[in-house]
Design a protein around this motif. Structure first.
Motif: not given
Length: 205
Positions: A90-115
């Motif tokens: 995220t960004y501080n709109e006053t100073t223009g600096g950036r703030i980095s923070r680890p967060e939990n994120i949901n919605g990641n998935w994948n699928t694979r198939a082969g023959a």
């Protein structure tokens, strides 16, 4: 059919309740509230092939019958991750600096198939033809901050890969020849960053 579940704990540095403003324009924070990520993977595979047939020769010995061989296999998997750990900026709109923070994120998935398959073209199994096709789809969630605001936007990246191949080969006691070809198609689409969309084709032989 197989099922597997794996848990990944956050790094200790990510769990620390810190506010590192050594560089006021790039602040790093910890997140004591992070949850472990949990990945489930459901997979399946199937194989079949022609079994040898045995006959008696003129001397009464049991020998394999001359016949064309063939085999076929297929597989698929579906991994899904809950509470993936990613970095939200995220960004501080006053100073223009950036703030980095680890967060939990949901919605990641994948699928694979082969023959794949392999078929002999003659009963001596000197000539054979084989082929395969594999594909995957990745649904990746992340957060981007294109407008440098205090609230980032949720972005979804879709990645598709498809790769068919074919081969023709000949073999005898002193020679082996093979012709091979492969085509690979890849497509990546970003919901919020269309400029990063990319399509590639690769062919090899």
């Amino acid at each position: 059919l197989h099922y597997r579940g794996d848990t990944r704990q956050p790094d200790i540095t990510q769990l620390l309740d810190i506010y590192d403003d050594t560089n006021p324009l790039s602040i790093n924070m910890g997140n004591p509230g992070l949850k472990p990520s949990f990945t489930t993977n459901l997979s399946t595979n199937f194989q079949m092939q022609r079994r040898p047939t045995y006959v008696e020769d003129s001397l009464g010995y049991t020998v394999p019958k001359a016949q064309r061989h063939w085999s076929f296999s297929t597989n698929a998997s579906f991994p899904r991750t809950s509470n993936s750990i990613g970095t939200v900026v995220t960004y501080n709109e006053t100073t223009g600096g950036r703030i980095s923070r680890p967060e939990n994120i949901n919605g990641n998935w994948n699928t694979r198939a082969g023959a794949s398959f392999n078929i002999g073209l003659d009963t001596l199994n000197r000539w054979d033809v084989s082929g395969s096709v594999s594909g995957s789809y990745d649904h990746r969630v992340g957060y981007v901050n294109l407008n440098r605001t205090a609230i980032p936007d949720r972005n979804v990246t879709h990645t598709i890969n498809v790769s068919p191949s074919a081969s023709l080969s000949f073999r005898n006691k002193w020679l082996y020849l093979s012709l091979n070809s492969r085509l690979t198609y890849a497509r990546t689409e970003n919901r919020l960053q269309a400029s990063n969309n990319l399509t590639t084709w690769n062919y090899s032989y």
